[in-house]
Write an enzyme that holds these catalytic residues in place. Structure first.
Site, mmCIF file in Angstrom:
data_model
loop_
_atom_site.group_PDB
_atom_site.id
_atom_site.type_symbol
_atom_site.label_atom_id
_atom_site.label_comp_id
_atom_site.label_asym_id
_atom_site.label_seq_id
_atom_site.Cartn_x
_atom_site.Cartn_y
_atom_site.Cartn_z
ATOM 1 N N ARG A 190 -13.990 8.155 14.354
ATOM 2 C CA ARG A 190 -12.854 9.012 14.060
ATOM 3 C C ARG A 190 -13.324 10.437 13.818
ATOM 4 O O ARG A 190 -14.313 10.655 13.135
ATOM 5 C CB ARG A 190 -12.122 8.504 12.824
ATOM 6 C CG ARG A 190 -10.923 9.350 12.444
ATOM 7 C CD ARG A 190 -10.193 8.762 11.264
ATOM 8 N NE ARG A 190 -10.980 8.784 10.042
ATOM 9 C CZ ARG A 190 -11.207 9.881 9.310
ATOM 10 N NH1 ARG A 190 -10.733 11.057 9.687
ATOM 11 N NH2 ARG A 190 -11.928 9.808 8.203
ATOM 12 N N LEU A 218 -5.624 11.511 8.218
ATOM 13 C CA LEU A 218 -4.379 11.900 7.568
ATOM 14 C C LEU A 218 -3.274 11.961 8.612
ATOM 15 O O LEU A 218 -2.158 11.523 8.400
ATOM 16 C CB LEU A 218 -4.546 13.256 6.887
ATOM 17 C CG LEU A 218 -5.676 13.354 5.869
ATOM 18 C CD1 LEU A 218 -5.713 14.732 5.230
ATOM 19 C CD2 LEU A 218 -5.495 12.299 4.785
ATOM 20 N N ARG A 268 -19.298 13.195 13.312
ATOM 21 C CA ARG A 268 -19.814 12.533 12.123
ATOM 22 C C ARG A 268 -20.919 11.532 12.419
ATOM 23 O O ARG A 268 -21.947 11.521 11.737
ATOM 24 C CB ARG A 268 -18.677 11.786 11.431
ATOM 25 C CG ARG A 268 -17.675 12.741 10.878
ATOM 26 C CD ARG A 268 -16.548 12.037 10.228
ATOM 27 N NE ARG A 268 -15.773 13.035 9.482
ATOM 28 C CZ ARG A 268 -14.656 12.773 8.836
ATOM 29 N NH1 ARG A 268 -14.179 11.560 8.843
ATOM 30 N NH2 ARG A 268 -14.038 13.719 8.185
ATOM 31 N N ALA A 297 0.090 6.272 4.891
ATOM 32 C CA ALA A 297 0.873 5.439 5.805
ATOM 33 C C ALA A 297 1.962 4.697 5.038
ATOM 34 O O ALA A 297 3.135 4.729 5.418
ATOM 35 C CB ALA A 297 -0.043 4.464 6.535
ATOM 36 N N SER A 356 -16.328 17.390 1.359
ATOM 37 C CA SER A 356 -15.598 17.592 2.603
ATOM 38 C C SER A 356 -16.522 18.060 3.720
ATOM 39 O O SER A 356 -17.393 18.890 3.537
ATOM 40 C CB SER A 356 -14.506 18.624 2.433
ATOM 41 O OG SER A 356 -14.013 18.973 3.705
ATOM 42 N N HIS A 403 -19.986 8.772 6.866
ATOM 43 C CA HIS A 403 -19.700 10.196 6.698
ATOM 44 C C HIS A 403 -20.994 10.945 6.397
ATOM 45 O O HIS A 403 -21.757 10.545 5.533
ATOM 46 C CB HIS A 403 -18.705 10.384 5.562
ATOM 47 C CG HIS A 403 -18.090 11.734 5.529
ATOM 48 N ND1 HIS A 403 -18.778 12.821 5.081
ATOM 49 C CD2 HIS A 403 -16.872 12.177 5.896
ATOM 50 C CE1 HIS A 403 -17.986 13.884 5.173
ATOM 51 N NE2 HIS A 403 -16.829 13.513 5.660
ATOM 52 N N GLY A 450 0.844 -1.197 0.000
ATOM 53 C CA GLY A 450 0.000 0.000 0.000
ATOM 54 C C GLY A 450 0.876 1.243 0.000
ATOM 55 O O GLY A 450 1.891 1.294 0.689
#
Lengths: 224, 247, 637
Positions: free
Chosen positions: C435, C441, C330, C44, C284, C266, C40
């Site tokens: 989260r 990020l 959220r 990260a 966003s 979200h 990946g």
């Protein structure tokens, strides 16, 4: 330069095209101003020619520089054309031009046309091996360029060739001038539209300027 | 609902010659995205025992830069500043005939159908599209002041998603818009200026080595760019290049 | 079994220093002898591969995309949190830590979260040094904005493309290492299995997606940075290729999977428009800074938004959560949207949508300011819906977006398989049950730039380089298994496409294991999934061959794994008989409909051990102990 071989670098080559292009444009402009002395009659252009002939060393230096610039411009132009063609080996079945113009897409062909026209032009008026005879002298014992031009440009075939050459020139310049600003890194975002407009305007002025001479002859404004 | 005819480039692999094949897309909704329309066509092909059309796509929200199709002669299709994945069928009408081709350039060999190999763009970045900073040992973020106009210009350039539409659109297959976007993004920042000379030379040279053409200032790239990257960056790259010659 | 998170002893703010002191180092001369596989190349993965390469390790990085720059981290729009306190509005590392742990509904590991908050500042410094063009003010300093779940402005942003810019920063660092020869990149290569030898991760099996070749890569250690599993819902904001395969295959080889039921929905996505919908597009969350969320007060009110007068509108977030208003976290915003739509007050096609209205902000700040802040989002919205959000309110609806669950890791990010490290969204560690915006990020980069370089060295220092090569029989065995799996998929030649199965699974998951869950819905799911799975293996149609680029085969492999993994999500959701964060069990709610936690019984990490397909996995618990904070009701009122 530390990192690269300039004349073999694709931006380097473009800069060489731009640099030589500036001088060629400069030459075309000066040549037009010189030629425009024809509007002052034989006293204008014949005197101008005599003046030039009185400085043969300077004229030859200038000619050699021009030959060099032309050769470099043509050499790299053809090289870039071939390389760019090689970078796009498979064409699209359907391709829309979004911003590219007829002029921008045909620089190689207008360029070659100008080169061919230039040879004709030199043979016609400089070496006088085509149609016009040996250069006479006018009443003041100056080279009679005035009569030569009048004779040369009243023939239909050569007139057509001149219009063809000038058309190639206007197309080549309209893209070439703004292109050299872009390549030399002068164009900024705000300038872009103006540069393109000015480039087109300059090309058209050159075109009209040169065309004015045969037009004036045909219209009878310039006569023997 | 509308019916559309597709002429799609099919090519089994790199070695295959490739050809166009015609497909009918039936009962297509205006709300569909272009790729969803292709999904529907592919589902049909699979059920008919045929091979679906291979095309690159991933995020489907216009940011990853994976999708890459020339639609009726325009990279990413007719809508301005829009990737294929964000192109919606309301841009087309019933009875349209749509040509779909892969990106074409020497540096982008076709892998299969509409999928091309764009690793050449990665190698341009690898040649110098970075600031040679180590992880850790950097100053506080606010120790580097950047004027807003400079930061904005850097951001304008940094918006490039590396899709390669500029190369696809360019008659010379040039990657100047892509390369200039990275060069100018970094050259506009104080921390990126230090390596600017080296960067512009290395990256343009890498671009040449990969078989991309030179820029003839057609500006097709800007018109095709889904992120509106401007050709003024190419001029700025040239400026950086000229400056580099005097350093 | 009771799991130990392996957190260092000591005061909260000293723990990471203490651990760094305890960790062994690898000398520069020895580093190149160690080979590390990074799977990946998102935030990260790219940051880890770049940093490890820079340290001198021999790194191989893999991604299924055609370029490392395209990993789905790129799609994050809003921003990245850091406790810089540049605006001087009362922020601190402790505040960021507390907000994050509270946002996670007290289901994350205290020590991990504190480390994350500490490192957040280094990340911003690092990214600026790399040339990430964060927004600036006119004096040239970094600009901040506020974000959901926080009362300070601590979010750094780069227009609406923060994820892209951060990833390009990490990708450029990675590119530099590729040039330096320390990292070898394998794009268009998908990991299909992990090699575990004597309890240690020593390599992976991959499929070259262009040639179809299946081959092994050996290494001294493996890092999985393969993101989350929202695509278990079929429709999500994740990229089409995002999948569970890498982490799920590690799970099948013995790695514990922690908290799979923690999924985040979200609140601000563009509603689906039809059955053909292939993915949902996220807008966003930062839009909520200037947009007001509302629905009509009347049910079934079909009038255009602009015809509905002020007193006929229900600004339900502002009404229910006065102190956070439109910036409520959220999960709360998402559930509130579902509630009003369930009441029949939803807007747009199908009545699954709520308005996000910018009219007031445009009046207050001017259209130009709004355009400057969100111009690209408004453009994107118009491209997709054909509507102009400057003139009429946006329609939004929740969509699966991020998964807090992931492979279990200890404080060092090492899974229960030695030498197997899990970074970013793929692990479970820092976000608990929910989260907060602009934290993903932060976590991805923290793990990759600043945690793994220390912790992996400790593992490597205790092992010998090059212990295993691909000649080891485990590689042969796994290669054979992987090849036969491909052949099996290709040979079924049934009637239904892979997408059809994926959609079917997604619908079950969204309806039953989505925003709200109940014992009944979960039990039903556990009955239904095995049936779809059985049908899949009998009736799926995968066209083409294995020895070529075959996107259907790629998809089939991924969906096959989702079909097994989805069951694990339901198991976990069923055993967690409480509501917390993104996991909402209807049986457990406050009188006002808020999530009701049960700290007595469920203050633990649920880590599952694989026991075979269709078999009940074994639950291991890691108790969560809080030394520095008191558990509180997570209230945003």
């Amino acid at each position: 330069m530390k990192f690269i071989n300039f004349s073999n670098h694709l931006v380097g080559k473009k800069l060489i095209m731009a640099f030589t292009g500036i001088f060629l444009f400069f030459f075309v402009s000066v040549h037009l101003i010189g030629n425009s002395s024809i509007f002052f009659g034989p006293d204008g252009i014949n005197a101008y020619t005599q003046k030039l002939h009185s400085m043969p060393a300077l004229v030859w230096i200038f000619r050699l520089i021009m030959i060099a610039f032309f050769s470099i411009h043509i050499y790299f132009g053809i090289q870039l054309y071939l390389e760019n063609k090689d970078s796009k080996p498979v064409p699209y079945a359907v391709k829309k031009s979004l911003r590219a113009t007829f002029a921008s897409k045909n620089m190689i062909w207008t360029g070659i046309s100008i080169a061919v026209f230039l040879i004709y032009h030199l043979l016609h008026f400089t070496f006088r091996v085509i149609s016009v005879g040996p250069l006479g002298v006018d009443s003041m014992q100056r080279p009679d360029v005035y009569s030569m031009v009048l004779a040369g440009l009243t023939e239909i075939p050569s007139l057509i060739i001149y219009i063809f050459g000038l058309t190639a020139l206007v197309l080549h310049l309209s893209h070439g001038i703004q292109s050299l600003f872009q390549t030399a890194g002068i164009t900024t975002e705000n300038m872009q539209t103006s540069v393109i407009k000015a480039s087109n305007a300059a090309a058209v002025i050159i075109f009209i300027g040169y065309l004015a001479i045969p037009a004036a002859i045909i219209a009878g404004i310039l006569k023997y | 609902m509308m019916n559309i005819a597709l002429l799609v480039w099919r090519q089994k692999n790199r070695a295959d010659k490739g050809r166009f094949e015609r497909y009918e897309a039936k009962d297509i909704s205006h709300e569909m995205s272009f790729l969803e329309m292709l999904d529907v066509v592919n589902e049909g092909l699979i059920k008919d025992g045929k091979e679906p059309i291979a095309f690159d796509h991933d995020c489907r929200e216009g940011i990853c830069g994976m999708c890459s199709q020339v639609i009726n002669g325009t990279p990413h299709g007719p809508a301005e500043r829009t990737t294929v994945c964000q192109l919606h069928m309301r841009n087309f009408k019933d009875g349209d005939v749509i040509y779909i081709e892969p990106w074409r350039a020497k540096a982008f060999p076709v892998i299969k159908d509409l999928i091309v190999d764009r690793s050449a763009l990665d190698r341009i970045i690898q040649a110098g599209g970075y600031i040679s900073v180590h992880t850790g040992g950097v100053p506080d973020a606010n120790a580097i002041l950047i004027s807003k106009p400079d930061a904005d210009t850097a951001m304008d350039a940094a918006e490039c998603i590396g899709c390669g539409a500029c190369v696809a659109a360019c008659p010379n297959g040039s990657a100047m818009l892509f390369t200039s976007a990275k060069v100018i993004h970094l050259a506009n920042l104080p921390q990126g200026k230090i390596e600017a000379v080296r960067r512009v030379c290395m990256m343009t040279e890498a671009m040449q080595k990969e078989g991309f053409g030179a820029c003839s200032n057609h500006y097709e790239c800007q018109a095709a760019c889904p992120k509106g990257i401007k050709v003024s960056f190419i001029s700025a790259l040239n400026r950086e290049f000229v400056k580099a010659q005097f350093k | 079994m009771i799991l130990d998170g392996n957190c260092p002893n000591g005061l909260l703010h000293e723990k990471w220093d203490i651990r760094r002191h305890e960790l062994k180092l690898v000398s520069p001369a020895n580093r190149r002898k160690f080979k590390i596989i990074v799977v990946g190349t998102g935030l990260a993965g790219a940051s880890a591969a770049a940093t490890l390469g820079e340290l001198g390790y021999n790194v191989e990085a893999f991604c299924y995309q055609d370029s490392a720059r395209r990993a789905h981290s790129i799609a994050a729009q809003g921003g990245i949190n850091a406790a810089k306190n540049y605006p001087n509005d009362g922020d601190s590392i402790y505040h960021l830590f507390y907000d994050t742990i509270k946002g996670g509904d007290f289901r994350s590991r205290e020590a991990n979260v504190y480390r994350l908050a500490m490192i957040s500042n280094n990340i911003i410094d690092q990214c600026v040094a790399q040339g990430v063009p964060f927004a600036r003010d006119y004096a040239g300093y970094l600009d901040n904005r506020s974000f959901g779940g926080s009362q300070v402005s601590r979010t750094f942003y780069a227009r609406g493309q923060t994820g892209q810019q951060l990833l390009l920063g990490a990708y450029s660092a990675l590119s530099r290492q590729v040039k330096a020869g320390t990292v070898k990149l394998y794009p268009r290569t998908e990991m299909l299995d992990i090699i575990v030898i004597d309890g240690e991760a020593k390599g992976i099996i991959v499929r070259d997606l262009v040639t179809g070749e299946i081959r092994g890569h050996s290494a001294d250690s493996v890092c999985l940075c393969t993101g989350g599993y929202s695509n278990a819902f079929s429709l999500s904001s994740n990229a089409m290729g995002s999948n569970i395969t890498a982490t799920f295959r590690a799970y099948k080889k013995g790695a514990y999977f922690a908290n799979p039921c923690y999924t985040q929905i979200h609140p601000t996505c563009i509603p689906a428009s039809g059955d053909y919908q292939s993915k949902l597009t996220l807008m966003s969350e930062s839009l909520r800074n200037d947009g007001r969320v509302w629905v009509p007060k009347k049910t079934g009110d079909k009038r255009p938004a602009n015809d509905i007068t002020e007193d006929e509108r229900d600004y339900y977030l502002e009404r229910k959560y006065p102190s956070y208003g439109n910036l409520a976290p959220r999960d709360i915003s998402s559930r509130a949207a579902k509630e009003v739509c369930d009441e029949g007050r939803g807007v747009g096609p199908g009545g699954r949508g709520v308005y996000l209205d910018f009219a007031d902000s445009i009046k207050r700040l001017g259209e130009d300011t709004i355009r400057q802040r969100y111009g690209n989002l408004f453009e994107m919205y118009e491209r997709i819906t054909g509507e102009d959000a400057y003139k009429q309110p946006m329609r939004i609806y929740p969509a699966p977006h991020y998964t807090m669950g992931g492979l279990w890791v200890d404080y060092n990010l090492e899974s229960n398989i030695k030498g197997l490290f899990i970074l970013g969204e793929a692990n479970f560690s820092d976000h608990g049950a929910n989260r907060l915006g602009a934290s993903a990020l932060m976590q991805g980069l923290a793990d990759g730039y600043f945690v793994i370089p220390y912790t992996i060295a400790d593992y490597l220092a205790k092992t010998k380089p090059g212990k295993v090569t691909i000649t080891h029989p485990e590689f042969k065995k796994s290669l054979d298994e992987t090849s036969s799996l491909m052949e099996r998929l290709l040979s079924i030649n049934g009637k239904k496409t892979v997408n059809e199965f994926h959609r079917e699974l997604g619908k079950i998951m969204w309806d039953n294991v989505g925003m709200t869950r109940s014992e009944a819905s979960l039990k039903k799911t556990l009955e239904e999934i095995p049936l779809i799975r059985q049908e899949f293996w009998k009736n799926v149609k995968v066209s083409g061959a294995g020895s070529e680029l075959n996107q259907e085969l790629e998809k089939a492999c991924r969906v096959a794994d989702f079909l097994e993994f989805a069951e694990l999500m339901a198991w976990d959701a069923l055993q967690r008989d409480e509501s917390c964060g993104g996991h909402f069990r209807v049986e457990h709610q406050m009188p006002d409909g808020e999530a009701k936690r049960n700290d007595e019984e469920f203050c633990y990490v649920a880590a599952w051990e694989y026991k075979g397909i269709g078999k009940t996995p074994e639950l291991h618990k890691e108790p969560l102990t809080f030394e520095s904070i008191k558990l509180a009701v997570r209230s945003y009122k």
